[in-house]
Design an enzyme around this catalytic site. Structure first.
Site, PDB file in Angstrom:
ATOM      1  N   ASP A   1       8.161   3.937  -2.143  1.00 25.68           N
ATOM      2  CA  ASP A   1       7.100   4.455  -2.950  1.00 25.68           C
ATOM      3  C   ASP A   1       6.685   6.296  -3.216  1.00 25.68           C
ATOM      4  O   ASP A   1       7.436   7.037  -2.146  1.00 25.68           O
ATOM      5  CB  ASP A   1       5.712   3.508  -2.766  1.00 25.68           C
ATOM      6  CG  ASP A   1       5.239   3.814  -1.672  1.00 25.68           C
ATOM      7  OD1 ASP A   1       4.826   4.773  -0.925  1.00 25.68           O
ATOM      8  OD2 ASP A   1       3.747   2.828  -2.377  1.00 25.68           O
TER       9      ASP A   1
ATOM     10  N   TYR B   1       2.968  -6.559 -14.058  1.00 27.89           N
ATOM     11  CA  TYR B   1       3.463  -5.532 -13.275  1.00 27.89           C
ATOM     12  C   TYR B   1       3.441  -3.946 -14.468  1.00 27.89           C
ATOM     13  O   TYR B   1       4.885  -4.641 -14.880  1.00 27.89           O
ATOM     14  CB  TYR B   1       3.698  -4.667 -11.031  1.00 27.89           C
ATOM     15  CG  TYR B   1       3.470  -6.126 -10.557  1.00 27.89           C
ATOM     16  CD1 TYR B   1       2.329  -5.963 -10.530  1.00 27.89           C
ATOM     17  CD2 TYR B   1       3.738  -7.358 -10.804  1.00 27.89           C
ATOM     18  CE1 TYR B   1       1.773  -6.786  -8.811  1.00 27.89           C
ATOM     19  CE2 TYR B   1       3.345  -8.402  -9.803  1.00 27.89           C
ATOM     20  CZ  TYR B   1       2.326  -7.661  -8.981  1.00 27.89           C
ATOM     21  OH  TYR B   1       1.763  -8.323  -7.607  1.00 27.89           O
TER      22      TYR B   1
ATOM     23  N   ARG C   1       8.280  -2.534  -4.732  1.00 27.62           N
ATOM     24  CA  ARG C   1       8.494  -0.996  -4.111  1.00 27.62           C
ATOM     25  C   ARG C   1       9.706  -1.748  -3.824  1.00 27.62           C
ATOM     26  O   ARG C   1      10.993  -0.672  -3.645  1.00 27.62           O
ATOM     27  CB  ARG C   1       8.056  -0.739  -3.084  1.00 27.62           C
ATOM     28  CG  ARG C   1       6.675  -0.581  -3.170  1.00 27.62           C
ATOM     29  CD  ARG C   1       5.816   0.089  -2.298  1.00 27.62           C
ATOM     30  NE  ARG C   1       4.980  -1.039  -1.717  1.00 27.62           N
ATOM     31  CZ  ARG C   1       5.596  -1.244  -0.661  1.00 27.62           C
ATOM     32  NH1 ARG C   1       6.219  -0.935   0.875  1.00 27.62           N
ATOM     33  NH2 ARG C   1       5.246  -2.980   0.347  1.00 27.62           N
TER      34      ARG C   1
ATOM     35  N   ASP D   1      -1.287  -2.874  -2.634  1.00 27.84           N
ATOM     36  CA  ASP D   1      -0.697  -2.157  -1.574  1.00 27.84           C
ATOM     37  C   ASP D   1      -1.964  -0.677  -2.507  1.00 27.84           C
ATOM     38  O   ASP D   1      -2.141  -0.548  -3.089  1.00 27.84           O
ATOM     39  CB  ASP D   1       0.304  -1.278  -1.928  1.00 27.84           C
ATOM     40  CG  ASP D   1       1.765  -1.491  -1.821  1.00 27.84           C
ATOM     41  OD1 ASP D   1       1.086  -2.645  -0.673  1.00 27.84           O
ATOM     42  OD2 ASP D   1       2.618  -1.663  -2.274  1.00 27.84           O
TER      43      ASP D   1
END
Length: 301
Positions: free
Chosen positions: A89, A75, A181, A47
Site C-alpha cells: 500500500d 471494499y 493489498r 489497516d
C-alpha cells in the site's frame, strides 16, 4: 470473591466510520471509554490507513462477533499502477517500478481470475502469525517471509473507474480473511505493471453499512451521554445471517441456563445453526435438534 468489572453493562453494536490514520484498537478503546462499557471488541480489523465500517460490539454483543466476521464484506479501493511497495500500500517504500500501463480491456480481462474460490498469499506486513509472532513484526525487523497461500471466497470484483493511466478504482465483495493489498499486488503482477493500494474503504460488512457509521468527532461530542446510547444497534443485528426461531417461555428459561430448550421453527434442517428469541430478545445461539435448540452461546440480557 470475584472482582467487580468496571463500567456499565451496556450491550449492542456501534458502527464507526473509521478515519485514516487510526488503528482499529484505538477506535474500540475510544468507544469503550465513551460508553463507559465493561467490554468491547470489533468485527474485523481495518489497516490504520483504511477508512470505513468498523463495527464495535459491546457487552453481550461480543458473543455475536464471529457471525459478523464470517459475513461478506464490500471494499472500494484505488490501485496505483506502476509500482510495488514493501507493504503493498502507499504506506510502504517503493521497491520496484515499471513504465508499462494496461488498457482498460486488459484490466477487465484479468479480473475473472480473482473471482470465486482463490488462493491468496497475505502481505509481508500483516497480522498473520509465523511461529507465534506477527508477520508485520518480523517484516519490520527486515525478514522476508515465505507466507503460505490461504483460500478466499471473492463474490465479486469489478472495475468502477479509471481516472488516469496510473490508477484504477475497484470494488470487491469477499468473505473472511481477505487482504485487499494482496489483490492489488497480484493484479499488478498479472498485468505486468506492478501495483499497490493507494486508498481503501470498507463500504459494508455483513449487516453494517458505512451510511450508519458515526465519526470519531461525533463520539467525542456525544461521549457519556444518552445521545450516544441512542446510536447503539441491538445485539441481534449481529445475528442477521442466521435463521431465527422462537423460544417458548419454558424453553427460554432453560436456554438461559445453558440447557436445551423448546423452540418453534419451520423450514430448518436438523442440526442447522440458528438463534432463538423470546419476547423479541435474543436468548441463545445453537443447533436446531427437532423442536429443541441445543445452545452454544447464551445471552444474558
Amino acid at each position: 470473591m470475584a472482582r467487580k468489572r468496571k463500567g456499565r453493562a451496556v450491550s449492542g453494536w456501534l458502527v464507526v466510520d473509521k478515519p485514516a490514520g487510526v488503528t482499529s484498537t484505538a477506535v474500540v478503546n475510544k468507544v469503550k471509554w465513551a460508553l463507559e462499557a465493561q467490554k468491547a471488541g470489533h468485527a474485523g480489523t481495518l489497516d490504520p490507513a483504511a477508512t470505513g465500517v468498523l463495527a464495535v460490539a459491546l457487552g453481550e454483543a461480543t458473543k455475536t462477533v464471529p457471525y459478523v466476521t464470517d459475513s461478506l464484506k464490500c471494499y472500494r479501493f484505488m490501485v496505483r499502477l506502476g509500482a510495488a511497495t514493501t507493504t503493498d500500500d502507499a504506506e510502504g517504500e517503493v521497491i520496484e517500478t515499471r513504465d508499462t500501463r494496461p488498457a482498460d480491456a486488459e484490466i477487465a480481462a484479468a479480473l475473472p481470475a480473482f473471482r470465486g474460490e482463490i488462493m491468496q498469499v497475505p502481505p509481508q506486513f500483516s497480522a498473520v502469525k509465523v511461529e507465534g509472532e506477527r508477520a508485520y513484526d518480523l517484516a519490520r525487523e527486515g525478514e522476508t517471509l515465505d507466507l503460505a497461500a490461504r483460500p478466499l471466497w471473492v463474490e465479486g470484483l469489478e472495475m468502477i473507474a479509471r481516472p488516469d493511466a496510473d490508477h484504477v478504482e475497484l470494488e470487491m465483495i469477499c468473505g473472511k480473511g481477505g487482504y485487499v493489498r494482496s489483490i492489488a499486488r497480484d493484479l499488478g503482477r498479472v498485468l505486468g505493471c506492478l501495483g499497490h493500494v493507494a486508498w481503501l474503504r470498507r463500504v459494508w460488512s455483513g449487516p453494517f453499512d458505512a451510511d450508519q457509521g458515526i465519526g470519531m468527532d461525533e463520539i467525542d461530542r456525544m461521549a457519556r451521554t444518552p445521545e450516544l446510547d441512542a446510536r447503539l444497534l441491538p445485539l441481534e443485528t449481529g445475528l442477521a445471517d442466521l435463521p431465527r426461531v422462537e423460544a417458548t417461555a419454558e424453553g427460554a428459561a432453560r436456554l438461559r441456563n445453558g440447557n436445551p430448550g423448546m423452540v418453534i421453527a419451520s423450514g430448518l434442517e436438523y442440526g442447522e445453526e440458528c438463534w432463538a428469541a423470546h419476547q423479541g430478545r435474543a436468548v441463545a445461539v445453537g443447533r436446531y435438534m427437532g423442536g429443541e435448540l441445543h445452545p452454544s452461546r447464551v445471552f444474558v440480557t
